[in-house]
Scaffold this motif. Structure first.
Motif, PDB file in Angstrom:
ATOM      1  N   ALA A   4      -4.719   7.016   0.530  1.00 47.55           N
ATOM      2  CA  ALA A   4      -4.008   5.741   0.579  1.00 47.55           C
ATOM      3  C   ALA A   4      -4.605   4.796  -0.448  1.00 47.55           C
ATOM      4  N   THR A   5      -3.810   3.833  -0.856  1.00 51.68           N
ATOM      5  CA  THR A   5      -4.257   2.840  -1.822  1.00 51.68           C
ATOM      6  C   THR A   5      -3.488   1.545  -1.602  1.00 51.68           C
ATOM      7  N   ARG A   6      -4.017   0.462  -2.129  1.00 49.53           N
ATOM      8  CA  ARG A   6      -3.326  -0.836  -2.117  1.00 49.53           C
ATOM      9  C   ARG A   6      -3.023  -1.213  -3.551  1.00 49.53           C
ATOM     10  N   THR A   7      -2.019  -2.060  -3.731  1.00 51.97           N
ATOM     11  CA  THR A   7      -1.618  -2.411  -5.090  1.00 51.97           C
ATOM     12  C   THR A   7      -0.916  -3.769  -5.136  1.00 51.97           C
ATOM     13  N   THR A   8      -0.904  -4.348  -6.315  1.00 55.07           N
ATOM     14  CA  THR A   8      -0.071  -5.510  -6.598  1.00 55.07           C
ATOM     15  C   THR A   8       0.823  -5.161  -7.774  1.00 55.07           C
ATOM     16  N   GLY A  30       0.826  -1.192   0.000  1.00 52.47           N
ATOM     17  CA  GLY A  30       0.000   0.000   0.000  1.00 52.47           C
ATOM     18  C   GLY A  30       0.854   1.233   0.000  1.00 52.47           C
ATOM     19  N   ASN A  31       0.268   2.308  -0.437  1.00 55.43           N
ATOM     20  CA  ASN A  31       0.932   3.596  -0.437  1.00 55.43           C
ATOM     21  C   ASN A  31       0.026   4.591   0.263  1.00 55.43           C
ATOM     22  N   ALA A  32       0.631   5.438   1.041  1.00 55.24           N
ATOM     23  CA  ALA A  32      -0.111   6.523   1.667  1.00 55.24           C
ATOM     24  C   ALA A  32       0.622   7.816   1.351  1.00 55.24           C
ATOM     25  N   LEU A  61       2.588   2.225 -11.875  1.00 55.97           N
ATOM     26  CA  LEU A  61       3.085   1.854 -10.553  1.00 55.97           C
ATOM     27  C   LEU A  61       3.412   3.126  -9.780  1.00 55.97           C
ATOM     28  N   ASP A  62       3.152   3.099  -8.509  1.00 52.65           N
ATOM     29  CA  ASP A  62       3.418   4.231  -7.611  1.00 52.65           C
ATOM     30  C   ASP A  62       2.645   5.494  -7.981  1.00 52.65           C
ATOM     31  N   THR A  63       1.464   5.341  -8.593  1.00 49.16           N
ATOM     32  CA  THR A  63       0.632   6.514  -8.858  1.00 49.16           C
ATOM     33  C   THR A  63      -0.611   6.454  -7.985  1.00 49.16           C
TER      34      THR A  63
END
Length: 178
Positions: free
Chosen positions: A57-61, A45-47, A176-178
């Protein structure tokens, strides 16, 4: 973007994908001296919180395949590198074979015999490395906040050549990372 297939990957499946790209590169041609393969899956995840009051915040693979190969012929040795980065598990793109093919083709390279200012054509891997080193650190948000960026006071100024447009779009869902 969450791909449940990435979440379900086992260690054995990652090892198999790594072995597949390694063997594709190594077995491509007898002139391939060494080969390398790597696969990595990510879940996280990114915050983001900034000084403008934005918080989210978000989650990702993500899934990464990396390969390199060294081809040798006589005294010549040439290296190549390739990779793919996606949010899902990619189809078999023959990454190892493509990388080995690049290394074999490079064996035919030879000096021009003269120097000068010449036009050049760069592939996306080479160009992305150039931009990462030459530009990305200068426009990094942290460097701007800390006032250590060359571009600190350049907002609205023309800083490059007119035929080059760079857009930083942090809203791309597949990025990625957006």
């Amino acid at each position: 973007i969450i791909d449940t297939n990435v979440l379900a990957l086992t260690t054995e499946e990652l090892v198999q994908r790594t072995n597949d790209i390694f063997l594709e590169a190594k077995n491509y041609d007898e002139r391939i001296l060494t080969a390398f393969g790597q696969s990595t899956s990510f879940y996280g995840g990114n915050a983001v919180v900034n000084s403008e009051g934005i918080a989210g915040a978000t989650r990702t693979t993500a899934f990464v395949l990396i390969t390199s190969a060294t081809a040798a012929e006589g005294q010549k040795r040439k290296n190549s590198f390739d990779f793919t980065v996606t949010r899902t598990i990619p189809e078999n793109e023959h990454l190892g074979a493509n990388c080995a093919e690049k290394a074999i083709k490079l064996l035919a390279s030879k000096p021009l015999g003269y120097t000068g200012i010449l036009p050049s054509l760069w592939d996306q891997i080479t160009m992305s490395n150039f931009w990462q080193i030459a530009l990305v650190y200068s426009i990094n948000g942290r460097n701007i906040v800390e006032k250590s960026s060359y571009f600190m006071d350049k907002l609205g100024d023309k800083i490059g050549v007119p035929f080059l447009n760079i857009v930083d779009d942090g809203q791309l869902p597949e990025g990625l990372d957006t």
